[in-house]
Design a protein around this motif. Structure first.
Motif, PDB file in Angstrom:
ATOM      1  N   VAL A 313      38.181  41.886  33.187  1.00 23.92           N
ATOM      2  CA  VAL A 313      39.321  42.780  32.930  1.00 23.92           C
ATOM      3  C   VAL A 313      40.630  42.047  33.219  1.00 23.92           C
ATOM      4  O   VAL A 313      41.602  42.154  32.459  1.00 23.92           O
ATOM      5  N   ILE A 314      40.690  41.299  34.303  1.00 23.19           N
ATOM      6  CA  ILE A 314      41.900  40.543  34.643  1.00 23.19           C
ATOM      7  C   ILE A 314      42.196  39.502  33.564  1.00 23.19           C
ATOM      8  O   ILE A 314      43.341  39.337  33.131  1.00 23.19           O
ATOM      9  N   LEU A 315      41.155  38.795  33.119  1.00 27.90           N
ATOM     10  CA  LEU A 315      41.346  37.801  32.054  1.00 27.90           C
ATOM     11  C   LEU A 315      41.879  38.465  30.782  1.00 27.90           C
ATOM     12  O   LEU A 315      42.761  37.918  30.101  1.00 27.90           O
ATOM     13  N   ALA A 328      50.879  41.330  33.360  1.00 29.81           N
ATOM     14  CA  ALA A 328      49.456  41.683  33.480  1.00 29.81           C
ATOM     15  C   ALA A 328      49.241  42.644  34.641  1.00 29.81           C
ATOM     16  O   ALA A 328      48.470  43.609  34.547  1.00 29.81           O
ATOM     17  N   ALA A 329      49.939  42.408  35.740  1.00 32.94           N
ATOM     18  CA  ALA A 329      49.828  43.302  36.897  1.00 32.94           C
ATOM     19  C   ALA A 329      50.306  44.712  36.527  1.00 32.94           C
ATOM     20  O   ALA A 329      49.690  45.715  36.916  1.00 32.94           O
ATOM     21  N   LYS A 330      51.386  44.762  35.759  1.00 32.00           N
ATOM     22  CA  LYS A 330      51.908  46.068  35.321  1.00 32.00           C
ATOM     23  C   LYS A 330      50.895  46.781  34.440  1.00 32.00           C
ATOM     24  O   LYS A 330      50.674  47.991  34.566  1.00 32.00           O
ATOM     25  N   LEU A 331      50.265  46.039  33.533  1.00 32.60           N
ATOM     26  CA  LEU A 331      49.263  46.614  32.644  1.00 32.60           C
ATOM     27  C   LEU A 331      48.053  47.125  33.429  1.00 32.60           C
ATOM     28  O   LEU A 331      47.469  48.154  33.081  1.00 32.60           O
ATOM     29  N   LEU A 332      47.706  46.423  34.495  1.00 33.60           N
ATOM     30  CA  LEU A 332      46.557  46.799  35.321  1.00 33.60           C
ATOM     31  C   LEU A 332      46.912  47.838  36.384  1.00 33.60           C
ATOM     32  O   LEU A 332      46.038  48.296  37.119  1.00 33.60           O
TER      33      LEU A 332
END
Length: 358
Positions: A313-315, A328-332
């Motif tokens: 998921v992080i990738l 990416a942090a915002k999306l997660l």
């Protein structure tokens, strides 16, 4: 009426190219009804065209943020009073005693702090138009004085005896149900029938979703120009989210959301879904089933081990955001610090990250 305005008003069907040309000439306040694919808005515009040149009082009703002030400005702009003052008053912003002074002016010594005579908004609007926004919040005492102005086109300043005559067109707006306000004793029925000569009901943005791409595009161009940023457009998924969002704040909410997105987006990149300041619940509600289905088929998981799934998921989030960790942090929906820790744990690397470049 200005010739240029008349030319725009006579357009029955507005193409994207003609909208683009006229944006530069007038601005959103005057193009707002034209930038529409909604049959309801086209009917409203046809009505405005019929009544603009008259002196008829107009009552505009609509939810907060639907553009009531913009419609009032359009009526003034294409009326025979277009070169005269257009004075706006928010009736909900002032208490009763201050609102009365604001509307009608006051004489020197009329009350504590009245050190000199002051003209009111009705005097300032003489020959032009006064826009009474949120008239449903006006106190009954002030309502009776407004009624007199509408009937006789005359009033007296607070603390004065001189009768002042004016020639003013009144446009009023409210987000309240005035019939209900009459029933509970909060609004005068005689004033209601006096201001309700022409009634315009503005639909909420959720009821005219076909207009959302046009209005969103206008704001993207507007703020890109103001901020001097090259933001080329919207990612298809972004536009899909905008179209399916419920818009409780209507056009005002859309404007603020696009302004923020343009402000935060990087140069020469389209506005992405994660750039929208949309709460998680609204974000997923706007995405609907198709979006969730797409999300579930983006990855084919070879394992159900929690650590492996989390790494995948992080990738995926990093790839979707061009390996920009903060995005990416915002999306997660996690902090950048947490994401950085996870990247370290799973030994995720990318050539663009400076600490891994050599």
């Amino acid at each position: 009426m200005p010739k240029a305005a008349e030319k725009v008003i006579e357009m029955k069907d507005v193409s994207n190219k003609s909208i683009e040309r006229n944006w530069g000439n007038f601005g959103f306040d005057h193009n707002y009804p034209l930038v529409s694919r909604s049959s309801e808005m086209k009917d409203i515009f046809a009505l405005i065209k019929k009544i603009a040149k008259s002196n008829a009082t107009v009552l505009i009703h609509g939810e907060t943020g639907t553009g009531k002030e913009l419609i009032a400005g359009l009526i003034q702009f294409i009326s025979t009073r277009s070169t005269k003052p257009f004075v706006k008053v928010n009736c909900a912003a002032l208490p009763e005693n201050l609102l009365e002074s604001e509307l009608f002016g006051h004489e020197k010594g009329a009350f504590t702090g009245a050190f000199q005579r002051r003209k009111g908004k009705f005097e300032e609007a003489d020959g032009g138009t006064i826009f009474l926004d949120e008239i449903g919040d006006m106190h009954l005492t002030t309502q009776s004085k407004i009624l007199r102005v509408l009937q006789d086109q005359e009033f007296s300043r607070v603390g004065g005896n001189q009768v002042i005559q004016v020639n003013v067109r009144v446009i009023a707006a409210t987000n309240k149900d005035l019939i209900r306000e009459i029933d509970v004793g909060n609004f005068r029925s005689d004033l209601y029938y006096r201001i309700n000569v022409v009634n315009i009901q503005l639909p909420p943005l959720r009821n005219r979703r076909e207009d959302i791409p046009l209005i969103a595009e206008f704001f993207r161009r507007k703020f890109s120009q103001e901020l001097r940023k090259d933001v080329p457009g919207f990612h298809p998924e972004t536009m899909d989210l905008l179209i399916h969002h419920n818009w409780p704040g209507n056009i005002r909410e859309l404007r603020n959301m696009i302004e923020r997105a343009v402000l935060l987006e990087e140069e020469r990149k389209p506005i992405m879904p994660q750039d929208l300041a949309m709460p998680g619940r609204d974000y997923f509600a706007a995405g609907g089933k198709d979006r969730r289905k797409q999300s579930s088929t983006i990855m084919s998981l070879s394992t159900l081990k929690l650590a492996d799934v989390e790494k995948e998921v992080i990738l995926k989030a990093l790839k979707m955001t061009n390996w920009v960790q903060k995005d990416a942090a915002k999306l997660l929906s996690i902090s950048a610090r947490v994401l950085n820790y996870k990247i370290s744990i799973y030994k995720i690397k990318h050539p663009n990250w400076r600490k891994y470049s050599s």
